[in-house]
Structure formats: structure tokens, C-alpha cells
Design a protein around this motif. Structure first.
Motif, PDB file in Angstrom:
ATOM      1  N   ARG A 289      12.700  -2.436  -0.108  1.00  0.00           N
ATOM      2  CA  ARG A 289      13.535  -2.888  -1.241  1.00  0.00           C
ATOM      3  C   ARG A 289      13.096  -4.286  -1.648  1.00  0.00           C
TER       4      ARG A 289
ATOM      5  N   SER B 160      16.255   6.831   6.758  1.00  0.00           N
ATOM      6  CA  SER B 160      17.202   6.432   5.711  1.00  0.00           C
ATOM      7  C   SER B 160      16.642   5.276   4.886  1.00  0.00           C
TER       8      SER B 160
ATOM      9  N   ASP C  92      14.529   7.056   2.420  1.00  0.00           N
ATOM     10  CA  ASP C  92      15.408   7.717   1.434  1.00  0.00           C
ATOM     11  C   ASP C  92      15.867   6.724   0.377  1.00  0.00           C
ATOM     12  N   GLU C  93      16.301   5.565   0.842  1.00  0.00           N
ATOM     13  CA  GLU C  93      16.815   4.545  -0.070  1.00  0.00           C
ATOM     14  C   GLU C  93      15.710   4.062  -1.008  1.00  0.00           C
ATOM     15  N   SER C  94      14.532   3.827  -0.417  1.00  0.00           N
ATOM     16  CA  SER C  94      13.398   3.372  -1.207  1.00  0.00           C
ATOM     17  C   SER C  94      13.029   4.385  -2.292  1.00  0.00           C
TER      18      SER C  94
ATOM     19  N   LEU D 206      15.349   4.438  -5.189  1.00  0.00           N
ATOM     20  CA  LEU D 206      15.252   3.233  -6.025  1.00  0.00           C
ATOM     21  C   LEU D 206      13.847   3.017  -6.584  1.00  0.00           C
TER      22      LEU D 206
ATOM     23  N   GLY E 270      11.892   1.266  -3.896  1.00  0.00           N
ATOM     24  CA  GLY E 270      12.787   0.172  -3.506  1.00  0.00           C
ATOM     25  C   GLY E 270      13.061  -0.828  -4.609  1.00  0.00           C
TER      26      GLY E 270
END
Ligand SMILES: Cc1cc2nc3c(=O)[nH]c(=O)nc-3n(C[C@H](O)[C@H](O)[C@H](O)COP(=O)(O)O)c2cc1C
Length: 186
Positions: free
Chosen positions: A13, A73, A76-78, A81, A84
Motif C-alpha cells: 500500500r 490478506s 488481497d488488499e493490494s 486497491l 495498493g
């Protein structure tokens, strides 16, 4: 050994920018590295969509068999977004037309990539080495219009870290090092 490698973590991120790395070694000094610095929203969205589709269509299932839940996770988040939210994506290529021997292509590009990751860390930027998009190499090449002579090897998101990361989780160096011959503990 300076402390920089300990600060070079896969930052998924981001908030901002890139840096150079071309003082690296390469076989016969062929310097086959190519960096395409992508800031344009549309191209970044296409690169993110390519990574996400590969993650959703098999990458995640493959990784979940052996990757810890924390890393899973984070990825997943990256993916959700668009790398990220990194404002800069650097597509790394290898110029195959400049005389580099096929057996040394990757070995002649990744030292420059590592330099870039270390420089980013030293300057307080976050980065991550990613290769998932190279699975669909033609799509990746098309997004940044790489000619046929350039092989796409990685995509590095770069930006200001959204949050601090701890030190890298690694096995002790001694467990990877042998004395005089393989099998003799360090
Ligand atoms: C060859 C290679 C390919 C990688 N590909 C990806 C990738 O596609 N996506 C990603 O999020 N991270 C990728 N990584 C980052 C690794 O997952 C990361 O280095 C590892 O989990 C250790 O985490 P750390 O660097 O934060 O300590 C890759 C790393 C390497 C060396």
C-alpha cells in the motif's frame, strides 16, 4: 552489512514516487534492463486489473496452499486497491536485442531491480517486487507497448508507505550458509 536490506520490505500500500538503479552488474555489461515508469491512471488501472484477474482466476488458490494468512490478506488488499494504490508502477523488462545471452537474462536484470528496491527503502519509499502479471506476458507487454525484443519480467509498485511494516521475516542466514562444502553448518 548496512541496515538497508532490513528496511526493504514488500510494500503493498502506497502514497507517492520512483528512483534509478542502473549501476548494477550484468553479464558482459550488456545492461539489458528496461524500466517503463507508469503514472498514467488509465494504464495503471489496466495493470491493476490484469494482476487482479490473475489473482482471482487461480493465483490466490495456488498461493493459499502455502502462503501464510497475513501475507495472503496483504496481497488481497493490494489487489483490491490496484497494486495498493501505488501512484507509480514500474514495468521491468529485459532487452533481448542487445546481445545478452538467454541464460543470463534474469540474472542481468534483477540486480538492477534489487538496487531500485534498496534505493526506494533508503529514501523512505515503499515498493514491492511482483511478477504475477508476467503470467499473461502478452497482455502486460501490450499495456505498456513493449516491442517484441523486450521481455516483461516484473512490475514494481512505488509510493509513500501507507503504514509502517516490521522487519522482514526470514530464516537465519546461518541456516542458508555452508562452510567449505554443502552440508557443513556455518
Ligand atoms: C520473484 C518474486 C515474485 C514476487 N511476486 C509477487 C507478486 O506477484 N505479488 C506480490 O504481492 N508480491 C510478490 N512478491 C513479494 C513476496 O511475496 C515477498 O517478498 C515475500 O512475501 C516476503 O515479504 P517481504 O518482502 O514483505 O518481507 C514477489 C517476490 C519475488 C522475489
Amino acid at each position: 552489512m548496512p541496515d538497508v536490506p532490513r528496511r526493504s520490505r514488500s510494500r503493498r500500500r502506497h502514497r507517492a514516487h520512483p528512483h534509478g538503479a542502473t549501476h548494477a552488474p550484468s553479464a558482459e555489461n550488456t545492461q539489458p534492463w528496461v524500466f517503463v515508469v507508469v503514472r498514467d491512471d488509465e494504464r495503471r488501472a489496466k495493470l491493476g486489473a490484469l494482476a487482479r484477474s490473475l489473482w482471482d482466476r487461480g493465483g490466490r488458490a495456488y498461493a493459499s496452499a502455502h502462503v501464510d494468512s497475513h501475507t495472503l490478506s496483504a496481497i488481497d488488499e493490494s489487489m483490491a486497491l490496484n497494486f495498493g494504490g501505488a501512484p507509480v508502477l514500474i514495468v521491468v523488462g529485459a532487452d533481448l536485442g542487445g546481445g545478452v545471452h538467454p541464460s543470463t537474462v534474469a540474472a542481468s536484470v534483477f540486480p538492477a531491480v534489487q538496487n531500485l528496491l534498496l534505493a526506494a527503502a533508503a529514501l523512505g519509499y515503499g515498493s514491492a517486487l511482483t511478477t504475477i502479471t508476467t503470467v499473461m506476458t502478452e497482455e502486460l507487454r501490450a499495456i505498456v507497448e513493449l516491442p517484441d525484443t523486450i521481455e516483461a519480467l516484473a512490475v514494481i509498485p512505488l509510493g509513500r508507505p501507507a503504514r509502517p511494516l516490521g522487519p522482514p521475516r526470514r530464516q537465519p542466514a546461518a541456516s542458508k550458509t555452508h562452510r567449505e562444502r554443502f552440508g557443513t553448518a556455518w
